[in-house]
Design a protein around this motif. Structure first.
Motif, PDB file in Angstrom:
ATOM      1  N   MET A   1      26.485  44.685  24.026  1.00 46.13           N
ATOM      2  CA  MET A   1      27.656  44.696  24.893  1.00 46.13           C
ATOM      3  C   MET A   1      27.544  43.578  25.910  1.00 46.13           C
ATOM      4  N   GLU A   2      28.545  42.720  25.976  1.00 45.05           N
ATOM      5  CA  GLU A   2      28.565  41.652  26.967  1.00 45.05           C
ATOM      6  C   GLU A   2      29.150  42.199  28.263  1.00 45.05           C
ATOM      7  N   LEU A   3      28.424  42.034  29.368  1.00 49.44           N
ATOM      8  CA  LEU A   3      28.815  42.673  30.622  1.00 49.44           C
ATOM      9  C   LEU A   3      29.606  41.779  31.559  1.00 49.44           C
ATOM     10  N   LEU A   4      29.540  40.460  31.392  1.00 52.78           N
ATOM     11  CA  LEU A   4      30.246  39.570  32.309  1.00 52.78           C
ATOM     12  C   LEU A   4      31.748  39.608  32.022  1.00 52.78           C
ATOM     13  N   ARG A   5      32.520  39.924  33.052  1.00 53.00           N
ATOM     14  CA  ARG A   5      33.960  40.142  32.871  1.00 53.00           C
ATOM     15  C   ARG A   5      34.824  39.082  33.542  1.00 53.00           C
ATOM     16  N   ALA A   6      34.463  38.635  34.746  1.00 55.14           N
ATOM     17  CA  ALA A   6      35.334  37.687  35.457  1.00 55.14           C
ATOM     18  C   ALA A   6      34.584  37.039  36.610  1.00 55.14           C
ATOM     19  N   ALA A   7      35.090  35.888  37.028  1.00 53.12           N
ATOM     20  CA  ALA A   7      34.685  35.259  38.282  1.00 53.12           C
ATOM     21  C   ALA A   7      35.947  35.012  39.091  1.00 53.12           C
ATOM     22  N   THR A   8      35.879  35.310  40.382  1.00 49.73           N
ATOM     23  CA  THR A   8      37.010  35.108  41.286  1.00 49.73           C
ATOM     24  C   THR A   8      36.690  33.953  42.215  1.00 49.73           C
ATOM     25  N   LEU A   9      37.568  32.966  42.240  1.00 45.57           N
ATOM     26  CA  LEU A   9      37.376  31.765  43.050  1.00 45.57           C
ATOM     27  C   LEU A   9      38.445  31.695  44.137  1.00 45.57           C
ATOM     28  N   THR A  10      38.026  31.367  45.342  1.00 39.32           N
ATOM     29  CA  THR A  10      38.961  31.145  46.438  1.00 39.32           C
ATOM     30  C   THR A  10      39.423  29.692  46.395  1.00 39.32           C
ATOM     31  N   VAL A  11      40.741  29.492  46.361  1.00 40.88           N
ATOM     32  CA  VAL A  11      41.309  28.155  46.209  1.00 40.88           C
ATOM     33  C   VAL A  11      42.504  27.999  47.141  1.00 40.88           C
ATOM     34  N   ALA A  12      42.880  26.759  47.425  1.00 37.17           N
ATOM     35  CA  ALA A  12      43.997  26.510  48.340  1.00 37.17           C
ATOM     36  C   ALA A  12      45.337  26.902  47.725  1.00 37.17           C
ATOM     37  N   ASP A  13      45.521  26.619  46.433  1.00 39.87           N
ATOM     38  CA  ASP A  13      46.799  26.852  45.754  1.00 39.87           C
ATOM     39  C   ASP A  13      46.499  27.378  44.346  1.00 39.87           C
ATOM     40  N   PRO A  14      46.545  28.688  44.156  1.00 42.33           N
ATOM     41  CA  PRO A  14      46.179  29.240  42.846  1.00 42.33           C
ATOM     42  C   PRO A  14      46.998  28.694  41.686  1.00 42.33           C
ATOM     43  N   GLU A  15      48.277  28.424  41.902  1.00 39.39           N
ATOM     44  CA  GLU A  15      49.103  27.889  40.817  1.00 39.39           C
ATOM     45  C   GLU A  15      48.650  26.490  40.422  1.00 39.39           C
ATOM     46  N   ALA A  16      48.340  25.662  41.404  1.00 37.40           N
ATOM     47  CA  ALA A  16      47.886  24.303  41.110  1.00 37.40           C
ATOM     48  C   ALA A  16      46.526  24.319  40.424  1.00 37.40           C
ATOM     49  N   THR A  17      45.627  25.196  40.876  1.00 34.01           N
ATOM     50  CA  THR A  17      44.315  25.299  40.249  1.00 34.01           C
ATOM     51  C   THR A  17      44.440  25.778  38.812  1.00 34.01           C
ATOM     52  N   ALA A  18      45.246  26.827  38.604  1.00 40.73           N
ATOM     53  CA  ALA A  18      45.439  27.342  37.249  1.00 40.73           C
ATOM     54  C   ALA A  18      46.006  26.258  36.342  1.00 40.73           C
ATOM     55  N   ALA A  19      46.926  25.450  36.855  1.00 42.25           N
ATOM     56  CA  ALA A  19      47.518  24.379  36.048  1.00 42.25           C
ATOM     57  C   ALA A  19      46.458  23.380  35.603  1.00 42.25           C
ATOM     58  N   ARG A  20      45.483  23.096  36.462  1.00 40.21           N
ATOM     59  CA  ARG A  20      44.397  22.191  36.073  1.00 40.21           C
ATOM     60  C   ARG A  20      43.551  22.801  34.958  1.00 40.21           C
ATOM     61  N   TYR A  21      43.266  24.074  35.059  1.00 34.00           N
ATOM     62  CA  TYR A  21      42.463  24.718  34.021  1.00 34.00           C
ATOM     63  C   TYR A  21      43.240  24.832  32.711  1.00 34.00           C
ATOM     64  N   VAL A  22      44.537  24.983  32.803  1.00 34.70           N
ATOM     65  CA  VAL A  22      45.371  24.999  31.596  1.00 34.70           C
ATOM     66  C   VAL A  22      45.368  23.626  30.935  1.00 34.70           C
ATOM     67  N   GLU A  23      45.546  22.588  31.734  1.00 34.75           N
ATOM     68  CA  GLU A  23      45.653  21.236  31.178  1.00 34.75           C
ATOM     69  C   GLU A  23      44.318  20.701  30.686  1.00 34.75           C
ATOM     70  N   TRP A  24      43.251  20.936  31.428  1.00 37.60           N
ATOM     71  CA  TRP A  24      41.997  20.244  31.132  1.00 37.60           C
ATOM     72  C   TRP A  24      40.935  21.117  30.468  1.00 37.60           C
ATOM     73  N   LEU A  25      41.054  22.442  30.621  1.00 41.54           N
ATOM     74  CA  LEU A  25      40.080  23.346  30.000  1.00 41.54           C
ATOM     75  C   LEU A  25      40.733  24.248  28.958  1.00 41.54           C
ATOM     76  N   ASP A  26      42.024  24.037  28.689  1.00 45.85           N
ATOM     77  CA  ASP A  26      42.752  24.772  27.648  1.00 45.85           C
ATOM     78  C   ASP A  26      42.876  26.265  27.945  1.00 45.85           C
ATOM     79  N   TYR A  27      42.773  26.650  29.208  1.00 43.88           N
ATOM     80  CA  TYR A  27      42.963  28.052  29.576  1.00 43.88           C
ATOM     81  C   TYR A  27      44.451  28.394  29.574  1.00 43.88           C
ATOM     82  N   SER A  28      44.759  29.680  29.590  1.00 44.95           N
ATOM     83  CA  SER A  28      46.150  30.135  29.671  1.00 44.95           C
ATOM     84  C   SER A  28      46.275  31.173  30.771  1.00 44.95           C
TER      85      SER A  28
END
Length: 292
Positions: A1-28
């Protein structure tokens, strides 16, 4: 069983950060919305209530999440210089290909691809994001004798190890063993380029690190940090800057105690209708736990 579920990061603009991860790390993006007041209270961070958040997961579809929460970045905060969650480590299929992508991205390469002495099974690189977050991007070539490591199902896949900067490595190991019922894995002294660069130490300075495991699942790295390390500057009552929380699943949830507030079931993507609560580890580190 894999136990690691999530990491929470404090950021200035969550939408802008998420957009970077979508564009450059292929996240959704899988979820967005304000942080509920009872969740902020469960973290011991009531000032984070109502702040914007975005939850993302990797292209592989693995249910291991990155959650970005709006928060202030203190002017004196420097990554890799304070105690607490220091870095996220994400598995990749091809470190050289990822490095070529990062060279074109807003992520700063702070550690180019480099094999680790005595650890040929892993091939990492490291970047720093615009929110001062530290991300290790690691190709897994083989398992290690004592435990298994994941193989990426997409070029850039899921979070698989979280890194903790400790003031007292043994005290932190003892806490995770006693409070989360985890087992100590491998311990070693090695030249740690990221720490040496952060503290302007000689390049050949060695540091002690240890791992923690559940069965053959290795998902937690604890690093002994230098004496010059400080506590993390944090907005009063809010999540700390950088990597603020790590969320683990736990197969024996009812055996845990010491919650900031009593656990409750939550419907958000990170929790999946399961009970969750938060504990404080040494150095004030926030450890969120979801029942498996």
């Amino acid at each position: 069983m894999e136990l690691l579920r999530a990491a929470t990061l404090t950021v200035a603009d969550p939408e802008a950060t998420a957009a970077r991860y979508v564009e450059w790390l292929d996240y959704s993006v899988v979820e967005r919305g304000p942080i509920p007041s009872d969740l902020a209270a469960a973290w011991g961070c009531p000032a984070s209530a109502g702040r914007a958040s975005v939850v993302c997961r990797p292209a592989s579809g693995a249910e291991v999440f990155l959650r970005f929460v709006e928060g202030a970045m203190p002017p004196d905060y420097k990554p890799l210089r304070t105690y607490g969650w220091a870095a996220v480590e994400i598995c990749t299929q091809d470190t050289h290909a990822v490095n070529a992508r990062m060279e074109r991205s807003p992520f700063q390469i702070i550690g180019p691809p480099k094999e680790l002495d005595g650890l040929p099974a892993i091939f990492p690189m490291q970047v720093k994001g615009p929110d001062q977050e530290i991300v290790y991007l690691t190709q897994i070539r083989n398992n290690l004798p004592a435990y298994d490591l994941p193989r990426a199902a997409s070029l850039i896949d899921k979070l698989f190890i979280i890194v903790l900067a400790c003031s007292d490595l043994q005290a932190s190991l003892n806490w995770f063993e006693t409070e989360l019922k985890l087992s100590s894995g491998r311990s070693m002294d090695l030249i740690y380029t990221m720490i040496n660069a952060a503290f302007d130490l000689p390049t050949d300075t060695k540091h002690t690190l240890a791992t923690m495991v559940h069965g053959r699942d290795c998902f937690l790295e604890l690093d002994q940090y230098p004496d010059a390390t400080t506590t993390r500057p944090t907005e009063p009552g809010a999540l700390p800057p950088g990597i603020a929380i790590t969320t683990f699943r736990h197969p024996d949830f009812d055996a845990l105690k010491g919650w900031i507030t009593p656990p409750v079931a939550r419907k958000d993507a990170v929790y999946g209708d399961k009970r969750a609560g938060t504990l404080r580890a040494p150095d004030g580190t926030l450890v969120e736990v979801v029942e498996a």
